[in-house]
Design a protein around this motif. Sequence first.
Motif, mmCIF file in Angstrom:
data_model
loop_
_atom_site.group_PDB
_atom_site.id
_atom_site.type_symbol
_atom_site.label_atom_id
_atom_site.label_comp_id
_atom_site.label_asym_id
_atom_site.label_seq_id
_atom_site.Cartn_x
_atom_site.Cartn_y
_atom_site.Cartn_z
ATOM 1 N N GLN A 361 8.988 -0.283 -9.840
ATOM 2 C CA GLN A 361 8.057 -0.436 -8.729
ATOM 3 C C GLN A 361 8.756 -0.139 -7.403
ATOM 4 O OE1 GLN A 361 5.899 -4.078 -8.665
ATOM 5 N NE2 GLN A 361 4.487 -3.378 -7.105
ATOM 6 N N GLU A 362 9.980 -0.602 -7.248
ATOM 7 C CA GLU A 362 10.725 -0.305 -6.024
ATOM 8 C C GLU A 362 10.958 1.202 -5.889
ATOM 9 O OE1 GLU A 362 14.316 -2.527 -5.908
ATOM 10 O OE2 GLU A 362 13.333 -4.491 -5.905
ATOM 11 N N GLN A 365 7.707 2.865 -4.888
ATOM 12 C CA GLN A 365 7.362 2.658 -3.483
ATOM 13 C C GLN A 365 8.192 3.565 -2.578
ATOM 14 O OE1 GLN A 365 7.975 -1.574 -3.244
ATOM 15 N NE2 GLN A 365 5.870 -2.061 -3.812
ATOM 16 N N GLN A 368 6.884 7.080 -3.091
ATOM 17 C CA GLN A 368 5.591 7.253 -2.450
ATOM 18 C C GLN A 368 5.756 7.421 -0.940
ATOM 19 O OE1 GLN A 368 2.763 4.289 -3.599
ATOM 20 N NE2 GLN A 368 1.246 4.882 -2.080
ATOM 21 N N THR A 527 3.853 9.532 -7.955
ATOM 22 C CA THR A 527 4.766 8.586 -7.306
ATOM 23 C C THR A 527 5.592 7.815 -8.329
ATOM 24 O OG1 THR A 527 3.076 6.847 -7.235
ATOM 25 C CG2 THR A 527 3.253 8.306 -5.319
#
Length: 551
Positions: A361-362, A365, A368, A527
């Motif tokens: 997830q990091e 992000q 993205q 992403t």
Amino acid sequence: MTALARTIALVLATVPGLALAETDVFMVEGRPVSFIERFGAGSGLRAAEDPLLAQGAEVALVTRASQDELRAALAGFMSDIDEATDRVAVVLSGRFVHSATETYLLAPESDISDFAGAVTEGLALSAVTGLLAEYPGRAVLMLGTLDGAQVEGMRSGIGETDWPQGVTVISGRAQDVAELASDHLPRPGRALLPEARRAGLSVAGYAPEGFVFLPERGAQAPAPSREPQDTQPSADDRLWQSVSDRDEITAYRDYLAAFPQGRHASEARSRIAAIEADPFRDARRAEESLGLSREARREVQRDLELLGFDPRGIDGIFGQGTRAAIRRWQEASGQDVTSYLDGPQVARLGAEASRRAAELQEEAQRRQAELEREDRAYWQRTGEGGGPGELRAYLERYPDGLYADIARDRLDRFEAEARERAESRDREAWQAAQNGNTVASYRDYLATFPQGAFAGQAQARIAELGRSTEDRQARAQVEAEEARLGLNRGARRIAEDRLRVLQFNPGKVDGKFDKRTRSAIRRYQETRQLRVTGYLDQQTVVRLLAESLIR
């Protein structure tokens, strides 16, 4: 092939160790469960079929059948039961309705809406219990209820019933009944009622706490004898019972040391040989002792997928694909490679997956943010103040970009203005090219008007059509891959909502995957450095779930 043949799987066999006895199982599945629903639900009765067949049971599985097919399947099942049958199970999963005196199962494909239709077309539960009553102490009825049964003059669900003497009845939510049927019904020696109560199911009828549907492997039906029986077990038998309970090589060797020519010596040597021939027996038994539920096994598969070890499906069934994935994980993490899990390994796998989910997830992000920075910079250099050529260049590079809708709106305005400026002949030629909508028709236009008002659009359409054959083939492939997930309307809404929570703007959360939804899926996949298709696949769904759990 008839519809009945397409929807019923029937296998005849003899249960090992029951001395010519047979076990019969009849199962009706009310509806299939989609892949995305397995985030928190069972995958149905089909998962119970193979384990039961492996135990030698005769199985009739009916799915998505009409009312006539359902009754015909039950009649066929009943006709196959004879004096050789030792035990019987019936598992019915679907929509039930009841009157004051009878309960009816409605076929998955039926549209019964009134009392008369239910009575004449529904499957009366008494027809099933009448059959099971012939096997007191050896019959089990499992009833899984689904919502949605609305019949005028009747109530939804299972009504009060006087169950036949000797028939064990387990009932509750279809999801929980399916998991009990697949996880515990096929297991020899497994006491069903404690497992049923742990799952929140109701138990009625003949309900001894130690009720077992399938006996332990190797258990023999008692043979008739004319000789008087010694009611006291011998020392040989007492020791054998003890070592059988331990079921270890050292125990069997202890028995042979005490009774080298004992009544069970041959069996003891056979069991020693079987244990020695199975190098992963202890590992397998350690995993079995965990009693992993269907959902727990699906969680293991999701963890493996998240860590990059593809289990070949998220279905709660530890088949060859899952075993291979476990082996690869064990090897990569420096553990004994057995393909079976113990308690500490399950905990470690979950912890590693949680850490990996947070890391992913990091990374997503950061990626993205970088993609959006590049998107804005390119827009500022080209599309923000540019003409049709610059706008097309932006859309070519960022078809789902931050400014894609603005770019398309401006192009539409430019085209409208071009139509106004174009000479009549130019406009007519462009209209003809659009009507043909082929590479040849657009080339004809360019040959006549190489500097025409629509030359840019013609070149863009030629490029797009040139890719269309390959694009159509690729699209058909990913469409089929998404279709195999079995997404229903509710499952699609779950996916859209998770994209919305992650701020990918999929549009209205309504279960309809339109252009905006596809764009959101593509941006999410890009992403997350997944395969960018705009369609859901197993990897994308697992990542969506993992990120939702983190948030």
